[in-house]
Structures are given as C-alpha cells and as structure tokens.
Motif scaffolding. Structure first.
Motif, PDB file in Angstrom:
ATOM      1  N   UNK A 299       1.342  99.776 -48.857  1.00 11.90           N
ATOM      2  CA  UNK A 299       0.922  98.903 -49.958  1.00 11.90           C
ATOM      3  C   UNK A 299       1.051  99.629 -51.293  1.00 11.90           C
ATOM      4  N   UNK A 300       0.640 100.883 -51.322  1.00 12.10           N
ATOM      5  CA  UNK A 300       0.758 101.659 -52.558  1.00 12.10           C
ATOM      6  C   UNK A 300       2.218 101.886 -52.913  1.00 12.10           C
ATOM      7  N   UNK A 301       3.045 102.177 -51.926  1.00 17.86           N
ATOM      8  CA  UNK A 301       4.459 102.417 -52.177  1.00 17.86           C
ATOM      9  C   UNK A 301       5.194 101.182 -52.668  1.00 17.86           C
ATOM     10  N   UNK A 302       4.764 100.025 -52.223  1.00 14.61           N
ATOM     11  CA  UNK A 302       5.407  98.778 -52.638  1.00 14.61           C
ATOM     12  C   UNK A 302       4.786  98.186 -53.892  1.00 14.61           C
ATOM     13  N   UNK A 303       3.589  98.668 -54.237  1.00 14.68           N
ATOM     14  CA  UNK A 303       2.902  98.117 -55.396  1.00 14.68           C
ATOM     15  C   UNK A 303       2.365  96.717 -55.135  1.00 14.68           C
ATOM     16  N   UNK A 304       2.049  96.441 -53.876  1.00 15.34           N
ATOM     17  CA  UNK A 304       1.504  95.138 -53.484  1.00 15.34           C
ATOM     18  C   UNK A 304       0.073  95.314 -52.989  1.00 15.34           C
ATOM     19  N   UNK A 305      -0.732  94.273 -53.061  1.00  9.98           N
ATOM     20  CA  UNK A 305      -2.094  94.375 -52.520  1.00  9.98           C
ATOM     21  C   UNK A 305      -2.074  94.665 -51.020  1.00  9.98           C
ATOM     22  N   UNK A 306      -3.118  95.365 -50.574  1.00  4.63           N
ATOM     23  CA  UNK A 306      -3.232  95.735 -49.168  1.00  4.63           C
ATOM     24  C   UNK A 306      -3.169  94.511 -48.258  1.00  4.63           C
ATOM     25  N   UNK A 307      -3.865  93.437 -48.632  1.00  2.00           N
ATOM     26  CA  UNK A 307      -3.913  92.256 -47.756  1.00  2.00           C
ATOM     27  C   UNK A 307      -2.533  91.632 -47.587  1.00  2.00           C
ATOM     28  N   UNK A 308      -1.694  91.702 -48.610  1.00  2.00           N
ATOM     29  CA  UNK A 308      -0.340  91.152 -48.517  1.00  2.00           C
ATOM     30  C   UNK A 308       0.492  91.991 -47.554  1.00  2.00           C
TER      31      UNK A 308
ATOM     32  N   UNK B  34       2.170  90.974 -43.972  1.00  2.69           N
ATOM     33  CA  UNK B  34       3.608  91.168 -43.839  1.00  2.69           C
ATOM     34  C   UNK B  34       3.920  92.082 -42.656  1.00  2.69           C
ATOM     35  N   UNK B  35       3.154  93.168 -42.518  1.00  5.94           N
ATOM     36  CA  UNK B  35       3.348  94.108 -41.406  1.00  5.94           C
ATOM     37  C   UNK B  35       3.057  93.446 -40.070  1.00  5.94           C
ATOM     38  N   UNK B  36       2.001  92.645 -40.018  1.00 10.88           N
ATOM     39  CA  UNK B  36       1.661  91.948 -38.770  1.00 10.88           C
ATOM     40  C   UNK B  36       2.763  90.977 -38.379  1.00 10.88           C
TER      41      UNK B  36
ATOM     42  N   UNK C  65      -1.985  84.889 -34.908  1.00 14.79           N
ATOM     43  CA  UNK C  65      -3.376  84.425 -34.970  1.00 14.79           C
ATOM     44  C   UNK C  65      -4.344  85.576 -35.202  1.00 14.79           C
ATOM     45  N   UNK C  66      -4.096  86.687 -34.553  1.00 15.07           N
ATOM     46  CA  UNK C  66      -4.974  87.850 -34.678  1.00 15.07           C
ATOM     47  C   UNK C  66      -4.173  88.994 -35.290  1.00 15.07           C
ATOM     48  N   UNK C  67      -4.636  89.469 -36.425  1.00 15.60           N
ATOM     49  CA  UNK C  67      -3.970  90.597 -37.085  1.00 15.60           C
ATOM     50  C   UNK C  67      -4.718  91.858 -36.680  1.00 15.60           C
ATOM     51  N   UNK C  68      -4.121  92.648 -35.817  1.00 13.88           N
ATOM     52  CA  UNK C  68      -4.767  93.854 -35.308  1.00 13.88           C
ATOM     53  C   UNK C  68      -4.430  95.095 -36.113  1.00 13.88           C
ATOM     54  N   UNK C  69      -4.193  94.944 -37.388  1.00 12.94           N
ATOM     55  CA  UNK C  69      -3.851  96.078 -38.236  1.00 12.94           C
ATOM     56  C   UNK C  69      -4.970  96.343 -39.228  1.00 12.94           C
ATOM     57  N   UNK C  70      -5.200  97.615 -39.513  1.00 15.43           N
ATOM     58  CA  UNK C  70      -6.122  97.953 -40.591  1.00 15.43           C
ATOM     59  C   UNK C  70      -5.446  98.963 -41.511  1.00 15.43           C
ATOM     60  N   UNK C  71      -6.187  99.521 -42.428  1.00 18.95           N
ATOM     61  CA  UNK C  71      -5.606 100.412 -43.440  1.00 18.95           C
ATOM     62  C   UNK C  71      -4.919 101.636 -42.848  1.00 18.95           C
ATOM     63  N   UNK C  72      -5.461 102.165 -41.767  1.00 22.66           N
ATOM     64  CA  UNK C  72      -4.938 103.410 -41.215  1.00 22.66           C
ATOM     65  C   UNK C  72      -3.932 103.215 -40.092  1.00 22.66           C
TER      66      UNK C  72
ATOM     67  N   UNK D   4       2.853  85.609 -53.165  1.00 19.66           N
ATOM     68  CA  UNK D   4       4.095  84.941 -52.782  1.00 19.66           C
ATOM     69  C   UNK D   4       4.897  85.787 -51.798  1.00 19.66           C
ATOM     70  N   UNK D   5       4.531  87.065 -51.654  1.00 21.51           N
ATOM     71  CA  UNK D   5       5.195  87.929 -50.683  1.00 21.51           C
ATOM     72  C   UNK D   5       4.951  87.526 -49.253  1.00 21.51           C
ATOM     73  N   UNK D   6       3.939  86.693 -49.019  1.00 21.57           N
ATOM     74  CA  UNK D   6       3.642  86.248 -47.659  1.00 21.57           C
ATOM     75  C   UNK D   6       3.883  84.755 -47.486  1.00 21.57           C
ATOM     76  N   UNK D   7       4.444  84.116 -48.473  1.00 23.17           N
ATOM     77  CA  UNK D   7       4.707  82.682 -48.374  1.00 23.17           C
ATOM     78  C   UNK D   7       5.738  82.426 -47.282  1.00 23.17           C
ATOM     79  N   UNK D   8       5.429  81.534 -46.391  1.00 21.49           N
ATOM     80  CA  UNK D   8       6.365  81.163 -45.339  1.00 21.49           C
ATOM     81  C   UNK D   8       6.402  82.106 -44.151  1.00 21.49           C
TER      82      UNK D   8
END
Length: 117
Positions: free
Chosen positions: A67-76, A80-82, A22-29, A13-17
């Motif tokens: 993601x770790x600091x927020x306690x949310x899954x990486x994909x969320x 959100x970052x994108x 179209x292209x998410x150019x972000x990865x873990x690092x 629900x953190x990404x609802x709305x």
C-alpha cells in the motif's frame, strides 16, 4: 499530498469492478508473493502495478508495504490483493510467528547475559 498533486481519480476506484471473495483473509502483515504463472494480461492498472511491485521484491512484501509503495490506502490494496489471490495470481502467506523465528536456547543465553549485567 499537496493540492497541486491531488489525484484525478479517487483511490477507491482501484477496486471498482473487482471480484472480491466473501472472506478476505489478509491483514497488514500478510506477505504477498507473485504466483509462478502470474501474468498481468487483462488486468487493470492498479492490479498490474501491484503485481509489478511484488515481482520486483526478492522476498515477500506485506500488504501494508505494498500500500505504501503504491501510494494507495491499505483497505484498497487489501481488497485488490484478496482478489488477485483468489484468481491465483498472488500467493498470500501469514508471516512467521516470533516463536518460530527464535530458538529457546538463544533466548535463555540472552536472558542470562542480561542478568549478568
């Protein structure tokens, strides 16, 4: 997470709305930095928490660390970052490659030292 501390609202629900590009150019690092004119006005709670977490850091914060600091899954946090980056509220930079971090002469000296052992 223990059953007594289960989330009342699912993480997705953190990404609802969100207006996700179209292209998410972000990865873990990917390193995240707050934009110079970033303001948390009119943002939902997860987005405000992300901006606040990144603003507290003196350097960049990776998507995975956020993601770790927020306690949310990486994909969320990635989506959100994108979304925030596409709106100009976050700056996203690829981390320096190992070849950019080390000088070749330093590596040669280390290799010579290891051979001497």
């Amino acid at each position: 997470m223990s059953p007594a501390r289960r989330r009342m609202v699912p993480a997705f629900m953190g990404v609802a709305g969100l207006d996700v590009p179209d292209r998410i150019g972000l990865d873990r690092t990917t390193l995240l930095y707050p934009a110079a004119d970033a303001t948390a006005v009119a943002l939902d709670v997860p987005a405000r928490r992300l901006l606040h977490l990144i603003a507290e850091q003196h350097g960049g914060l990776s998507v995975y660390e956020a993601a770790a600091g927020l306690g949310l899954p990486y994909c969320v946090v990635r989506m959100l970052s994108a979304s925030l980056a596409s709106r100009g509220l976050l700056e996203a930079h690829d981390p320096p490659q190992p070849a950019q971090l080390l000088d070749a002469s330093l590596l040669e000296m280390v290799l010579d030292g290891l051979r001497a052992l």
